[in-house]
Design a protein around this motif. Structure first.
Motif, PDB file in Angstrom:
ATOM      1  N   PHE A  47       1.008  -1.339  -0.302  1.00 43.36           N
ATOM      2  CA  PHE A  47      -0.149  -0.096  -0.085  1.00 43.36           C
ATOM      3  C   PHE A  47       1.661   1.119   0.149  1.00 43.36           C
ATOM      4  CE2 PHE A  47      -3.318  -2.815   1.662  1.00 43.36           C
ATOM      5  CZ  PHE A  47      -4.441  -2.790   0.974  1.00 43.36           C
ATOM      6  N   HIS A  48       0.515   2.511  -0.873  1.00 44.05           N
ATOM      7  CA  HIS A  48       1.083   3.357  -0.540  1.00 44.05           C
ATOM      8  C   HIS A  48      -0.395   4.339   0.162  1.00 44.05           C
ATOM      9  CE1 HIS A  48       2.654   2.612  -3.917  1.00 44.05           C
ATOM     10  NE2 HIS A  48       3.625   3.691  -4.024  1.00 44.05           N
ATOM     11  N   LEU A  49       0.046   5.376   0.595  1.00 50.07           N
ATOM     12  CA  LEU A  49      -1.146   6.252   1.717  1.00 50.07           C
ATOM     13  C   LEU A  49      -1.716   7.500   0.801  1.00 50.07           C
ATOM     14  CD1 LEU A  49      -3.054   7.139   3.924  1.00 50.07           C
ATOM     15  CD2 LEU A  49      -1.053   8.640   4.938  1.00 50.07           C
ATOM     16  N   LEU A  50      -3.291   7.298   0.705  1.00 49.94           N
ATOM     17  CA  LEU A  50      -3.368   8.848  -0.748  1.00 49.94           C
ATOM     18  C   LEU A  50      -4.499   9.470   0.588  1.00 49.94           C
ATOM     19  CD1 LEU A  50      -3.577  10.595  -2.467  1.00 49.94           C
ATOM     20  CD2 LEU A  50      -6.394   8.719  -3.122  1.00 49.94           C
ATOM     21  N   ALA A  51      -3.889  10.556   0.765  1.00 47.45           N
ATOM     22  CA  ALA A  51      -4.651  11.630   1.115  1.00 47.45           C
ATOM     23  C   ALA A  51      -5.591  12.557   0.165  1.00 47.45           C
ATOM     24  CB  ALA A  51      -4.198  12.138   2.529  1.00 47.45           C
TER      25      ALA A  51
ATOM     26  N   ILE B  74       3.816   8.009   0.168  1.00 46.96           N
ATOM     27  CA  ILE B  74       2.468   8.886   0.606  1.00 46.96           C
ATOM     28  C   ILE B  74       2.274  10.241  -0.146  1.00 46.96           C
ATOM     29  CG2 ILE B  74       1.479  10.601   2.619  1.00 46.96           C
ATOM     30  CD1 ILE B  74       2.681   8.919   4.936  1.00 46.96           C
ATOM     31  N   LEU B  75       1.135  10.515  -0.743  1.00 48.89           N
ATOM     32  CA  LEU B  75       0.841  11.399  -2.083  1.00 48.89           C
ATOM     33  C   LEU B  75      -0.399  12.010  -1.245  1.00 48.89           C
ATOM     34  CD1 LEU B  75       0.220  12.304  -4.495  1.00 48.89           C
ATOM     35  CD2 LEU B  75      -1.638  10.599  -5.014  1.00 48.89           C
ATOM     36  N   ILE B  76      -0.235  12.633  -1.290  1.00 48.57           N
ATOM     37  CA  ILE B  76      -1.153  14.227  -0.711  1.00 48.57           C
ATOM     38  C   ILE B  76      -1.878  14.579  -2.407  1.00 48.57           C
ATOM     39  CG2 ILE B  76      -1.730  16.284   0.646  1.00 48.57           C
ATOM     40  CD1 ILE B  76       0.014  15.728   2.242  1.00 48.57           C
ATOM     41  N   ALA B  77      -3.609  14.816  -2.035  1.00 44.51           N
ATOM     42  CA  ALA B  77      -3.903  15.343  -3.326  1.00 44.51           C
ATOM     43  C   ALA B  77      -5.312  15.661  -2.942  1.00 44.51           C
ATOM     44  CB  ALA B  77      -4.024  14.011  -4.839  1.00 44.51           C
ATOM     45  N   GLY B  78      -5.602  16.610  -3.569  1.00 48.28           N
ATOM     46  CA  GLY B  78      -6.532  17.224  -4.037  1.00 48.28           C
ATOM     47  C   GLY B  78      -7.820  18.271  -5.150  1.00 48.28           C
ATOM     48  N   PHE B  79      -8.653  18.657  -4.651  1.00 48.59           N
ATOM     49  CA  PHE B  79      -9.351  19.505  -6.055  1.00 48.59           C
ATOM     50  C   PHE B  79     -10.102  20.559  -5.010  1.00 48.59           C
ATOM     51  CE2 PHE B  79     -13.992  19.744  -7.349  1.00 48.59           C
ATOM     52  CZ  PHE B  79     -13.421  20.451  -8.445  1.00 48.59           C
ATOM     53  N   SER B  80     -10.019  21.636  -5.947  1.00 43.63           N
ATOM     54  CA  SER B  80     -10.096  23.223  -5.917  1.00 43.63           C
ATOM     55  C   SER B  80      -9.368  23.854  -4.507  1.00 43.63           C
ATOM     56  CB  SER B  80     -12.252  23.137  -5.591  1.00 43.63           C
ATOM     57  OG  SER B  80     -12.475  24.617  -5.200  1.00 43.63           O
ATOM     58  N   ARG B  81     -10.451  24.167  -3.082  1.00 40.29           N
ATOM     59  CA  ARG B  81     -10.314  24.244  -2.314  1.00 40.29           C
ATOM     60  C   ARG B  81      -9.418  23.596  -1.611  1.00 40.29           C
ATOM     61  NH1 ARG B  81      -9.970  29.924  -0.067  1.00 40.29           N
ATOM     62  NH2 ARG B  81     -10.172  29.906   2.259  1.00 40.29           N
ATOM     63  N   GLY B  82      -9.859  22.382  -1.977  1.00 39.57           N
ATOM     64  CA  GLY B  82      -8.521  21.156  -1.301  1.00 39.57           C
ATOM     65  C   GLY B  82      -7.559  21.720  -2.240  1.00 39.57           C
ATOM     66  N   GLY B  83      -7.148  21.577  -3.289  1.00 41.45           N
ATOM     67  CA  GLY B  83      -6.038  21.698  -4.081  1.00 41.45           C
ATOM     68  C   GLY B  83      -5.065  22.949  -3.634  1.00 41.45           C
ATOM     69  N   SER B  84      -5.754  23.849  -3.265  1.00 37.06           N
ATOM     70  CA  SER B  84      -5.046  25.459  -2.275  1.00 37.06           C
ATOM     71  C   SER B  84      -4.124  24.650  -1.122  1.00 37.06           C
ATOM     72  CB  SER B  84      -5.896  25.429  -2.338  1.00 37.06           C
ATOM     73  OG  SER B  84      -6.264  26.374  -3.831  1.00 37.06           O
ATOM     74  N   MET B  85      -4.422  24.107  -0.664  1.00 34.98           N
ATOM     75  CA  MET B  85      -4.444  23.083   0.804  1.00 34.98           C
ATOM     76  C   MET B  85      -3.744  22.556   0.432  1.00 34.98           C
ATOM     77  SD  MET B  85      -4.598  23.729   3.886  1.00 34.98           S
ATOM     78  CE  MET B  85      -3.659  23.598   4.780  1.00 34.98           C
ATOM     79  N   VAL B  86      -3.549  21.762  -1.187  1.00 34.61           N
ATOM     80  CA  VAL B  86      -2.230  20.656  -0.853  1.00 34.61           C
ATOM     81  C   VAL B  86      -1.247  21.672  -1.281  1.00 34.61           C
ATOM     82  CG1 VAL B  86      -1.523  19.639  -2.839  1.00 34.61           C
ATOM     83  CG2 VAL B  86      -3.875  18.992  -1.720  1.00 34.61           C
ATOM     84  N   TRP B  87      -0.888  23.324  -2.520  1.00 34.17           N
ATOM     85  CA  TRP B  87      -0.258  23.324  -2.621  1.00 34.17           C
ATOM     86  C   TRP B  87       0.542  24.483  -1.531  1.00 34.17           C
ATOM     87  CZ3 TRP B  87       1.491  27.129  -7.009  1.00 34.17           C
ATOM     88  CH2 TRP B  87       0.734  25.777  -8.290  1.00 34.17           C
ATOM     89  N   ASP B  88      -0.564  24.670  -0.415  1.00 33.38           N
ATOM     90  CA  ASP B  88      -0.509  25.270   0.742  1.00 33.38           C
ATOM     91  C   ASP B  88       0.875  24.799   1.390  1.00 33.38           C
ATOM     92  OD1 ASP B  88      -0.818  27.428  -0.056  1.00 33.38           O
ATOM     93  OD2 ASP B  88      -2.462  27.433   1.642  1.00 33.38           O
ATOM     94  N   THR B  89       0.525  22.716   1.626  1.00 31.20           N
ATOM     95  CA  THR B  89       1.166  21.809   2.867  1.00 31.20           C
ATOM     96  C   THR B  89       2.638  22.083   1.951  1.00 31.20           C
ATOM     97  OG1 THR B  89      -1.096  21.589   2.897  1.00 31.20           O
ATOM     98  CG2 THR B  89       1.013  19.829   3.188  1.00 31.20           C
TER      99      THR B  89
END
Length: 237
Positions: free
Chosen positions: A11-15, A94-109
């Motif tokens: 497994f990988h972890l996807l957040a 670990i992969l962190i992914a997100g869409f829209s506002r969640g995508g912006s949170m990915v960039w900030d993280t």
């Protein structure tokens, strides 16, 4: 999932960080959304944001000039630490992914805590203004954006919401932040998809890499995004 059901070598972890107003709990119960990741061997976590400036809709504490009096980067770090400890997940997978506002949170993280993941992937959400000019370390970043997106335009926009002025950032301005951070200011490798998408890859960075894909669609997760992101992530050095 109990620890004895979890096989670290498989497994990988996807957040996954949801869009504005969406609950991680509700999203993760949608098998059509989550199962494609699980079939690829990923354990999926979908944390929820907290109430926004209207004290109602769920949101992420994105760096957009408005102080929500919380640190969501620290929150995501705690979520990651809990998953690693409880399930024995390899922190290098670990992969962190997100869409829209969640995508912006990915960039900030990625900018503020690049050590939290091996790769970061965002769709239709990037830096907001006032935009940072530097980040903590290079990263591997895959960003997808719709050319016709009017909710989060590729070129950015100013808007007023709940009586507060905001400014969504220009995606290319944000990409240049990463090009400087990764030390890859030369020309990108350019390619075109069968779906009329356009892609730029900066692979000659001193560290990390950047992939930017622009589709002909609007504000949404484009078809094939899941597999494209996972293929990219699994090919990272």
């Amino acid at each position: 999932m109990s620890q004895n059901e979890f096989h670290q070598d498989r497994f990988h972890l996807l957040a996954l960080l949801a869009a504005y107003g969406r609950s991680g709990k509700a999203m993760i119960q949608n098998s059509a959304y989550v199962d494609p990741f699980i079939r690829r061997g990923y354990a999926v976590i979908m944390p929820s944001g907290q109430p926004s400036i209207n004290d109602k809709d769920l949101d992420w504490g994105v760096a957009d000039g408005y102080d929500l009096a919380r640190d969501d980067v620290a929150f995501l770090s705690a979520v990651r630490a809990d998953a690693v400890e409880r399930f024995g997940i390899d922190p290098s997978r670990i992969l962190i992914a997100g869409f829209s506002r969640g995508g912006s949170m990915v960039w900030d993280t990625a900018c503020q805590a690049p050590e939290l993941a091996k790769g970061f992937a965002a769709a239709a959400g990037a830096f907001w203004e006032p935009m940072t000019t530097e980040c903590d370390a290079p990263v591997h970043l895959f960003h997808v954006h719709g050319f016709k997106d009017r909710m989060v335009p590729f070129e950015g926009r100013q808007l007023t919401w709940e009586g507060v002025d905001f400014h969504q950032g220009n995606v290319m301005k944000g990409v240049d932040v990463w090009r400087r951070e990764n030390a890859c200011l030369s020309s990108a490798e350019n390619s075109f998809g069968d779906d009329d998408s356009m892609q730029k890859d900066w692979m000659d960075c001193e560290a990390g890499s950047i992939r930017l894909k622009v589709t002909k669609g609007g504000h949404g997760v484009p078809e094939g995004w899941r597999d494209a992101v996972l293929d990219w992530f699994e090919a990272l050095p």
